[in-house]
Motif scaffolding. Structure first.
Motif, short mmCIF file in Angstrom:
data_model
loop_
_atom_site.label_atom_id
_atom_site.label_comp_id
_atom_site.label_asym_id
_atom_site.label_seq_id
_atom_site.Cartn_x
_atom_site.Cartn_y
_atom_site.Cartn_z
N HIS A 7 43.92 33.45 47.77
CA HIS A 7 43.63 33.01 46.42
C HIS A 7 44.17 31.58 46.29
O HIS A 7 45.37 31.38 46.07
CB HIS A 7 44.30 33.97 45.43
CG HIS A 7 44.07 35.42 45.78
ND1 HIS A 7 42.87 36.06 45.54
CD2 HIS A 7 44.86 36.35 46.38
CE1 HIS A 7 42.95 37.33 45.96
NE2 HIS A 7 44.15 37.52 46.48
N GLU A 61 51.45 39.27 45.88
CA GLU A 61 50.79 40.22 44.97
C GLU A 61 50.76 41.65 45.50
O GLU A 61 50.36 42.55 44.76
CB GLU A 61 49.36 39.76 44.67
CG GLU A 61 48.49 39.65 45.92
CD GLU A 61 47.02 39.41 45.64
OE1 GLU A 61 46.63 39.27 44.47
OE2 GLU A 61 46.25 39.38 46.62
N HIS A 62 51.12 41.90 46.74
CA HIS A 62 51.05 43.27 47.27
C HIS A 62 52.35 44.03 47.07
O HIS A 62 52.37 45.25 47.18
CB HIS A 62 50.72 43.26 48.77
CG HIS A 62 49.37 42.71 49.09
ND1 HIS A 62 48.96 42.42 50.36
CD2 HIS A 62 48.32 42.40 48.29
CE1 HIS A 62 47.72 41.94 50.34
NE2 HIS A 62 47.32 41.92 49.09
N ARG A 81 33.99 36.63 51.46
CA ARG A 81 35.43 36.65 51.17
C ARG A 81 35.98 38.08 51.02
O ARG A 81 36.98 38.43 51.63
CB ARG A 81 35.68 35.82 49.91
CG ARG A 81 37.00 36.10 49.20
CD ARG A 81 38.20 35.74 50.04
NE ARG A 81 39.43 36.04 49.33
CZ ARG A 81 40.04 37.23 49.33
NH1 ARG A 81 39.55 38.23 50.03
NH2 ARG A 81 41.16 37.39 48.65
N HIS A 104 46.80 35.42 52.48
CA HIS A 104 46.91 36.69 53.18
C HIS A 104 46.92 36.39 54.67
O HIS A 104 45.90 36.03 55.25
CB HIS A 104 45.77 37.62 52.80
CG HIS A 104 45.82 38.00 51.35
ND1 HIS A 104 46.95 38.51 50.77
CD2 HIS A 104 44.90 37.91 50.36
CE1 HIS A 104 46.73 38.73 49.50
NE2 HIS A 104 45.50 38.38 49.21
ZN ZN Z 1 44.63 39.29 47.58
#
Ligand code: ZN
Ligand code: 2HG
Length: 450
Positions: A369, A407-408, A319, A376
């Protein structure tokens, strides 16, 4: 005095870089997709130096772009062209762990790995973890409200930040580092800066909450028949495994890429449509509980539980090595999105067709996630159609009431799309906040708000 002379006086000549061979590594992001020349790279050592730099830039009307470990994926940490690049990487102070509070105060340039080692040496741990741990800095993690692989258990950076110190756009310093557990004295200025992507202030120090160090771990890799299968397995495991701390998804083509590019051996004798890495962590060995739970769950095509630390690492690698393997294959369009879990399967099923409609040659690699619905979406080979791919994917996300950045951050790459996830009223409010904190618009121009 010119700006450059002032900066040299503030931090020392050796910490103001102007030569292209010295500034180059700061000016291109990790993906190689975003790049721009800076006026210079300045490397302060403490808050006072940061304050002086920001004050000088305000005086000269010079725009500033902020950078931590340069592991960001949305172009927020590199110049568009001509900004002063303020690197926070030398702010590496680690105060002693406060065992009573279970907190620690650290400099913004401390890497995640250094913070983890520091906390663990005191018998505690940090709740956020992610693959870029050796380079990513805590200031950058807070500025982007990073999530990572343990959000399921501990939440994102916003939950970990108990206080911070920041240099405001005029060079004044806000210090709020006591980390009081209860403090209702008006607007939450600390939380306002978390996730502000360097557009409101420069975070220089952080007061961080720590979590118990859980020394016993169990990691399993589970093969399932697709995203719906992965969600079903997760739903079944959660009530059986109170120690669950990660549930990470990847698909068959991602595994092919990781094994092909990095020479990893295949985890199972047969190929499967989708895979889930699950991890439990606790004070006592959770392996038996993990094996029991997996044997009770329906919908597993295959599963393997790691017996020791090297095998746990090896299962995680399938992962965690996705980003590296994708980067070896090319420069991807990276889209980090969040979907309501109920829409995840339909979103994923329709995605290849939607991308193919605008970029027939492109290859979509999906992972993420699972518990948070955070995917992603990496698109390789989009070429000239990179913009069209971004539009089609993000509009699709919005049509399912998802978020265009999970989250980015929004950065430069998604600033034009903010309206897909935020209403006009919200964007106007964000602009008023920006205007109040950075009236000259000098902090990270072009990031988040266009
Ligand atoms: Zn991530
Ligand atoms: C991860 O979850 C990171 O591994 C990077 O957020 C995601 O490379 C990506 O798209």
């Amino acid at each position: 005095m010119t700006l450059l002379e002032g900066l040299r006086a503030a931090v020392g000549v050796e910490h103001v870089l102007t030569e292209a061979d010295l500034t180059g590594s700061y000016e291109t992001d990790w993906t190689r997709r975003f790049s721009g020349r800076s006026a210079c790279v300045v490397r302060p050592a403490d808050t006072a130096q940061v304050a002086e730099i920001v004050r000088l830039c305000a005086e000269h009307g010079a725009p500033v772009v902020l950078q931590g470990g340069n592991t960001g994926l949305v172009g927020a940490g590199v110049p568009a062209g001509g900004e002063v690049l303020l690197s926070l990487a030398r702010l590496t102070q680690l105060d002693p762990v406060d065992l009573d509070a279970g907190q620690v105060t650290v400099g913004a340039g401390v890497t995640l790995a250094a913070l983890q080692a520091h906390a663990r040496a005191a018998g505690l741990d940090f709740g956020v973890d992610l693959a870029a741990r050796d380079s990513a800095t805590v200031g950058g993690l807070a500025a982007t409200n990073a999530g990572g692989i343990r959000v399921l258990r501990y939440g994102s950076m916003d939950v970990q930040v108990a206080g911070l110190e920041a240099v405001l756009a005029d060079g004044s310093v806000m210090t709020r580092l006591t980390g009081l557990a209860k403090d209702n004295t008006g607007y939450d200025l600390v939380r306002l800066l978390v996730g502000s992507e360097g557009t409101l202030a420069v975070i220089t120090r952080l007061r961080l909450r720590l979590v118990p160090q859980l020394r016993e771990r169990a990691v399993a890799l589970v093969a399932v028949d697709g995203v719906a299968g992965a969600l079903s397995v997760l739903r079944q495991l959660k009530p059986l495994l109170p120690d669950l701390s990660a549930a990470e998804l990847f698909l068959a083509d991602g595994l092919d890429l990781v094994c092909g590019k990095l020479g990893l051996s295949r985890p199972f004798p047969q190929d499967h449509p989708a895979y889930l890495v699950v991890e439990c962590a606790g004070p006592v060995d959770p392996t038996d509980a993990m094996v029991d739970a997996l044997s009770q769950a329906d919908g597993l095509r295959d599963a393997t539980v790691a017996k020791d630390a090297p095998t746990r690492r090896a299962l995680w690698d399938y992962r965690e090595k996705h980003t590296e393997a994708i980067s070896l294959a090319g420069v991807p369009v990276k889209l980090d999105v969040c979907l309501p879990l109920g829409a995840l399967t339909e979103f994923v099923d329709g995605l290849p067709g939607a991308v193919a409609a605008v970029a027939p040659e492109a290859v979509v690699v999906l992972f993420g996630h699972l518990n948070e619905g955070n995917l992603h979406v990496n698109v390789l080979g989009a070429g000239e159609a990179a913009g069209a791919v971004t539009t089609v994917v993000l509009e699709r996300v919005a049509s399912y009431a998802g978020s265009i950045s999970s989250e980015h951050g929004v950065g430069r790459s998604k600033a034009a799309y903010l309206g897909l996830s935020r209403s006009p009223v919200e964007v106007a409010l964000m602009r008023s906040v920006k205007q109040a904190l950075d009236p000259q618009g000098l902090l990270s121009p072009g990031v988040l708000l266009l």
